[in-house]
Every structure is written in structure tokens, then in C-alpha cells.
Design an enzyme around this catalytic site. Sequence first.
Site, short mmCIF file in Angstrom:
data_model
loop_
_atom_site.label_atom_id
_atom_site.label_comp_id
_atom_site.label_asym_id
_atom_site.label_seq_id
_atom_site.Cartn_x
_atom_site.Cartn_y
_atom_site.Cartn_z
N GLN A 11 1.10 -0.96 -0.08
CA GLN A 11 0.23 -0.30 0.38
C GLN A 11 0.73 1.23 0.35
OE1 GLN A 11 -3.96 0.45 2.26
NE2 GLN A 11 -2.44 -0.96 3.42
N ASP A 38 13.26 -11.44 -2.25
CA ASP A 38 12.71 -11.86 -1.03
C ASP A 38 13.27 -11.82 0.00
OD1 ASP A 38 11.14 -13.66 0.49
OD2 ASP A 38 10.76 -15.31 -1.23
N ALA A 62 6.92 -4.74 4.96
CA ALA A 62 6.57 -6.08 6.06
C ALA A 62 5.67 -7.27 6.51
CB ALA A 62 6.23 -5.15 7.12
N THR A 64 2.46 -7.83 8.02
CA THR A 64 1.71 -7.13 8.25
C THR A 64 0.12 -7.58 8.81
OG1 THR A 64 0.76 -6.12 5.98
CG2 THR A 64 2.67 -4.54 7.45
N THR A 103 5.58 0.77 13.22
CA THR A 103 4.09 0.37 13.57
C THR A 103 4.18 1.18 15.31
OG1 THR A 103 2.45 -1.60 13.95
CG2 THR A 103 4.32 -2.06 14.23
N ASP A 104 2.42 1.53 15.01
CA ASP A 104 1.75 1.64 16.20
C ASP A 104 1.85 0.59 17.59
OD1 ASP A 104 -0.36 0.48 14.48
OD2 ASP A 104 -1.48 1.61 15.66
N TYR A 126 3.47 -9.64 16.20
CA TYR A 126 4.27 -8.66 14.80
C TYR A 126 4.20 -7.67 15.40
CZ TYR A 126 3.48 -4.77 11.79
OH TYR A 126 3.20 -3.37 10.92
N LYS A 130 8.15 -6.13 15.06
CA LYS A 130 9.05 -5.07 14.00
C LYS A 130 9.45 -4.43 15.57
CE LYS A 130 7.35 -3.16 11.28
NZ LYS A 130 7.43 -2.71 9.90
N1 LIG Z 1 -0.84 -1.21 7.28
C1 LIG Z 1 -0.94 -0.78 8.25
O1 LIG Z 1 -1.77 -0.89 8.80
C2 LIG Z 1 0.32 -0.75 9.16
C3 LIG Z 1 -0.20 0.13 10.14
C4 LIG Z 1 0.90 0.38 10.94
C5 LIG Z 1 2.10 0.08 10.35
N2 LIG Z 1 2.97 -0.27 9.19
C6 LIG Z 1 3.74 -0.48 8.28
O2 LIG Z 1 3.85 -0.04 7.44
C7 LIG Z 1 4.60 -0.05 6.31
C8 LIG Z 1 3.97 -0.28 5.06
O3 LIG Z 1 2.87 -0.73 5.29
P1 LIG Z 1 1.48 -1.66 4.54
O4 LIG Z 1 0.28 -1.77 4.60
O5 LIG Z 1 1.83 -0.44 3.24
O6 LIG Z 1 2.05 -3.01 3.84
P2 LIG Z 1 1.78 -4.39 3.15
O7 LIG Z 1 0.11 -3.31 2.00
O8 LIG Z 1 0.88 -5.09 3.76
O9 LIG Z 1 2.68 -4.29 2.29
C9 LIG Z 1 3.91 -5.20 2.81
C10 LIG Z 1 5.07 -5.02 1.41
O10 LIG Z 1 5.70 -6.01 1.56
C11 LIG Z 1 6.24 -6.93 1.69
N3 LIG Z 1 6.43 -8.18 1.50
C12 LIG Z 1 6.18 -8.84 2.28
N4 LIG Z 1 7.09 -10.20 2.48
C13 LIG Z 1 7.93 -9.89 1.59
C14 LIG Z 1 9.47 -10.90 1.37
N5 LIG Z 1 9.36 -11.76 2.53
N6 LIG Z 1 9.90 -9.91 0.84
C15 LIG Z 1 9.98 -9.12 -0.12
N7 LIG Z 1 9.60 -7.73 0.46
C16 LIG Z 1 8.35 -8.52 0.93
C17 LIG Z 1 5.14 -7.03 0.59
O11 LIG Z 1 4.92 -8.17 -0.90
P3 LIG Z 1 4.02 -8.78 -1.93
O12 LIG Z 1 3.06 -7.68 -1.56
O13 LIG Z 1 4.62 -9.49 -2.30
O14 LIG Z 1 3.74 -9.68 0.18
C18 LIG Z 1 4.34 -6.12 -0.20
O15 LIG Z 1 5.36 -4.57 -0.89
C19 LIG Z 1 4.75 -1.15 7.09
O16 LIG Z 1 5.94 -1.49 8.22
C20 LIG Z 1 3.74 -1.72 7.65
O17 LIG Z 1 4.30 -2.46 9.16
C21 LIG Z 1 1.11 -0.85 8.49
#
Ligand SMILES: NC(=O)c1ccc[n+]([C@@H]2O[C@H](COP(=O)([O-])OP(=O)(O)OC[C@H]3O[C@@H](n4cnc5c(N)ncnc54)[C@H](OP(=O)(O)O)[C@@H]3O)[C@@H](O)[C@H]2O)c1
Length: 276
Positions: A11, A38, A62, A64, A103-104, A126, A130
Site C-alpha cells: 500500500q 525476497d 513487512a 503485516t 508501527t503503533d 507482529y 517490528k
Molecule cells: N497496514 C497497516 O495498518 C500498518 C499500520 C502501521 C504500520 N504499518 C507499517 O507500514 C509499512 C507499510 O505497510 P503497508 O500497509 O504498505 O503493508 P502491505 O501493503 O502489507 O505491504 C507489505 C509489503 O511488504 C512486502 N513483503 C512482505 N513479505 C516480503 C518478503 N518476504 N520479501 C519481500 N517483500 C515482502 C509485500 O510484498 P508482497 O506484495 O509480495 O506480499 C508488500 O510489498 C510496514 O512496515 C508496516 O509494518 C502498517
Amino acid sequence: METLIIGGSGQLGSELLKIIPQSIGTFRNNNSGGIILDLIDTRSIRKLIVGLKPKVIINTAALTNVDLCEKDKKSAYTINAHAVREITMAAEDLGAYLVHVSTDYVFDGADGNYDEDAIQNPINYYGLSKLLGDSHACTYDNSLVIRTSGVFGLKGNFPRFVLDSLKNNKGINVVNSYYSPIHARMLARQMKIVMERKHTGILNIASERVSRLELANRICDIFDLNKELINEASESSLNWVARRPKDSSLNIDRSLSILGKGYSSIDANIKMMGEE
Ligand SMILES: NC(=O)c1ccc[n+]([C@@H]2O[C@H](COP(=O)([O-])OP(=O)(O)OC[C@H]3O[C@@H](n4cnc5c(N)ncnc54)[C@H](OP(=O)(O)O)[C@@H]3O)[C@@H](O)[C@H]2O)c1
């Protein structure tokens, strides 16, 4: 290449790729173009990044899925913690500016309104994985850890679930916990600003505090949907594997003083879903 964005399909990563000049993304497979990486293969990370010689490295990748992290701790540790250590070492090798996204969920949610100096106490794996990743990024002085909350965009997030369900006249069960959800595009724009100024340390970038029930109701108001489809539910009724913080909202005073107030309005963030 100036900037390497790890997690280009996510995202946040996909939004950053659209607005950061001279950026290239990493992807787990080659369907999306960019560089294949990867993070499970931790031995390849440092060498690959050093070979690319980026000046800026942004790690948005991550595992997530909070319940999956609880069930598969090994993968969660590898992707959210060990891989960040390798990415940090690569940044140090190159003298590159490292931006890592946190993350929160590193907080237990007992108090809410967590500022950048608040003591972390994760209540699920998680959050713990993190936090371990953050600690690696923080060992490098030329790094910025962005702590955020409830990132939402096109897929797999609570506001999108609410919008899609209610548009299809489906009832939803909502646990009334608090957080500070931000649209991925809004977050990417604010990150770009702080990165251009080369901020370091920890910085919270999120929206104003809101409960999931209030958020669902605001979505109804903005998109003219039926509020009667929203039901308050207990955490135990949802069969979650991992515990969730009751109030993981973030104190954003520091980022408001840098970025101004406009970005944090919950309505402005919700309205971005209507642009997709
Ligand atoms: N989503 C939330 O509510 C939230 C809240 C607070 C903080 N965050 C943090 O914000 C950041 C971005 O979150 P987001 O919502 O954009 O996450 P997301 O949409 O779940 O995207 C996660 C990304 O990580 C990649 N990934 C996962 N496993 C992998 C692996 N083994 N090797 C390489 N890439 C891998 C995914 O690739 P694939 O598409 O191939 O799986 C995707 O590109 C993260 O660090 C998350 O912890 C998220």
C-alpha cells in the site's frame, strides 16, 4: 538510481514509487517490474543493496498480517526484524540515508497518545518483531524511523472493508478500539517532505485519534451509506489469533509542527478512498 523502495507492491511502497523521483522498487517476484528481493533470503539482502548503490533506502516491506505473524513467528522475525538488520548494514556500507517504517503496534494500547519517546511494550508477535526491526534501524545515525498507524489504501485494511461491505449492503462487526489511521497516499506525501529535509531519529506520522466505530460512521457520512449496518462487537467474538492494543493512537505533535495540520484530518484521509 537515487532511491530504493523495498516493498514496491505494498500500500505504502506503491504510493511512494509514484512520487519519489528516480526511485525503483523491490518486489518478491518479477510480475511487477523492478528488482526482485525476497526478504526471507536474508543472506542476499546486503549484497544486493550494496551492488545497487542507492543514496536513499526506504523500507516499507513487512509481514503485516497480525494473525499470521502470531502463527508463523519465524517468518515474522525474519522479514520484520532480521531483514531490517541486513538492510541497515547495507545502508551503513554505502553511507545511505535509511528510512524505515514502524508501527503503533509496538505499544500495548493501555494509554494511547504515544509520542516518539514512549516506552514500547508489544502485546503480539507482529509488534515485537517490528520493534526488533526498529531497534536495528535505530543503531544507524543516518536513519529515520517513521512510526505510523492503520495504513489504508486499496486492499486489506479496515476502512476499505467498511466501505466495500456497506456499499454492498453487508452488515459489519466493529471492535471499538482506537488508533490513528492514515491513507497510504497521504503518508507517502508527508514522508517525502520529511525525507527531503533529511530528518533522523523517530517520527510519528499518522492522523488524529479515532475509534473504529467513529471511523465507520464517518465513512457512512462521507459516502452516504447506511449506518444501521454497523454493529459493535467484542474482541472475543472475532476469533482473532493475536491480541490487539485497545488504544494504539499516536501523538503527532512533532510531525504537525513540521508538516502543518492539514494532513492529519480523518475526513481528508477517508475522502482519498473516493479518488481510487
Ligand atoms: N497496514 C497497516 O495498518 C500498518 C499500520 C502501521 C504500520 N504499518 C507499517 O507500514 C509499512 C507499510 O505497510 P503497508 O500497509 O504498505 O503493508 P502491505 O501493503 O502489507 O505491504 C507489505 C509489503 O511488504 C512486502 N513483503 C512482505 N513479505 C516480503 C518478503 N518476504 N520479501 C519481500 N517483500 C515482502 C509485500 O510484498 P508482497 O506484495 O509480495 O506480499 C508488500 O510489498 C510496514 O512496515 C508496516 O509494518 C502498517
